[in-house]
Design a protein around this motif. Sequence first.
Motif, mmCIF file in Angstrom:
data_model
loop_
_atom_site.group_PDB
_atom_site.id
_atom_site.type_symbol
_atom_site.label_atom_id
_atom_site.label_comp_id
_atom_site.label_asym_id
_atom_site.label_seq_id
_atom_site.Cartn_x
_atom_site.Cartn_y
_atom_site.Cartn_z
ATOM 1 N N UNK A 184 -10.465 28.944 -14.694
ATOM 2 C CA UNK A 184 -10.008 29.749 -13.577
ATOM 3 C C UNK A 184 -10.149 31.207 -13.993
ATOM 4 N N UNK A 185 -10.822 31.982 -13.157
ATOM 5 C CA UNK A 185 -11.069 33.391 -13.453
ATOM 6 C C UNK A 185 -10.142 34.260 -12.608
ATOM 7 N N UNK A 186 -9.501 35.207 -13.285
ATOM 8 C CA UNK A 186 -8.552 36.098 -12.648
ATOM 9 C C UNK A 186 -9.002 37.552 -12.809
ATOM 10 N N UNK A 187 -8.753 38.351 -11.784
ATOM 11 C CA UNK A 187 -8.931 39.785 -11.979
ATOM 12 C C UNK A 187 -7.552 40.442 -11.970
ATOM 13 N N UNK A 188 -7.482 41.590 -12.621
ATOM 14 C CA UNK A 188 -6.233 42.333 -12.723
ATOM 15 C C UNK A 188 -6.557 43.819 -12.817
ATOM 16 N N UNK A 189 -5.606 44.640 -12.414
ATOM 17 C CA UNK A 189 -5.843 46.085 -12.393
ATOM 18 C C UNK A 189 -4.678 46.839 -13.011
ATOM 19 N N UNK A 190 -5.018 47.919 -13.687
ATOM 20 C CA UNK A 190 -4.008 48.765 -14.310
ATOM 21 C C UNK A 190 -4.322 50.227 -13.992
ATOM 22 N N UNK A 191 -3.349 50.926 -13.412
ATOM 23 C CA UNK A 191 -3.573 52.330 -13.059
ATOM 24 C C UNK A 191 -3.794 53.159 -14.317
ATOM 25 N N UNK A 192 -4.846 53.953 -14.280
ATOM 26 C CA UNK A 192 -5.195 54.871 -15.382
ATOM 27 C C UNK A 192 -5.396 54.132 -16.704
ATOM 28 N N UNK A 193 -5.801 52.879 -16.630
ATOM 29 C CA UNK A 193 -6.001 52.105 -17.848
ATOM 30 C C UNK A 193 -7.314 52.419 -18.536
ATOM 31 N N UNK A 194 -7.332 52.193 -19.846
ATOM 32 C CA UNK A 194 -8.545 52.424 -20.623
ATOM 33 C C UNK A 194 -9.058 51.153 -21.287
#
Length: 130
Positions: A94-104
């Motif tokens: 199972x493939x998931x996407x995720x996001x982080x503000x101003x992440x590096x």
Amino acid sequence: QAQLVESGGGLVQPGGSLKLSCEASGFSLDYYYAIAWFRQAPGKEREGVSCISSVDESTRYSKSVKGRFTISRDNRKRTAYLQMNSLKPEDTAVYYCAAEAYGDCSGYESPRAYDGMDYRGDGTLVTVSS
């Protein structure tokens, strides 16, 4: 509820290709979000597969997918993608996407990285089998 929505998974034969998409629901996936793809195979820990930084759009890949997968984003469409080529049975997960503000993208490889992201999706199943 703000979250990410993955699509594009399915059944593919070994050696085949799939392109996953990641879109936002309830918020805008703007340029200042780092976006990472994770996967979890049955009986295994979730692992980071790839990440694109919000700082300079540099990309990172795990050793297992480097050279076969490509992460990208379209800021106009506020959508992220994971192009997967030369798929192998061991890519089944199972493939998931995720996001982080101003992440590096630092530390995205960690098994706990997914839980620390600002927004996450429910995943899309990729099955590689003949």
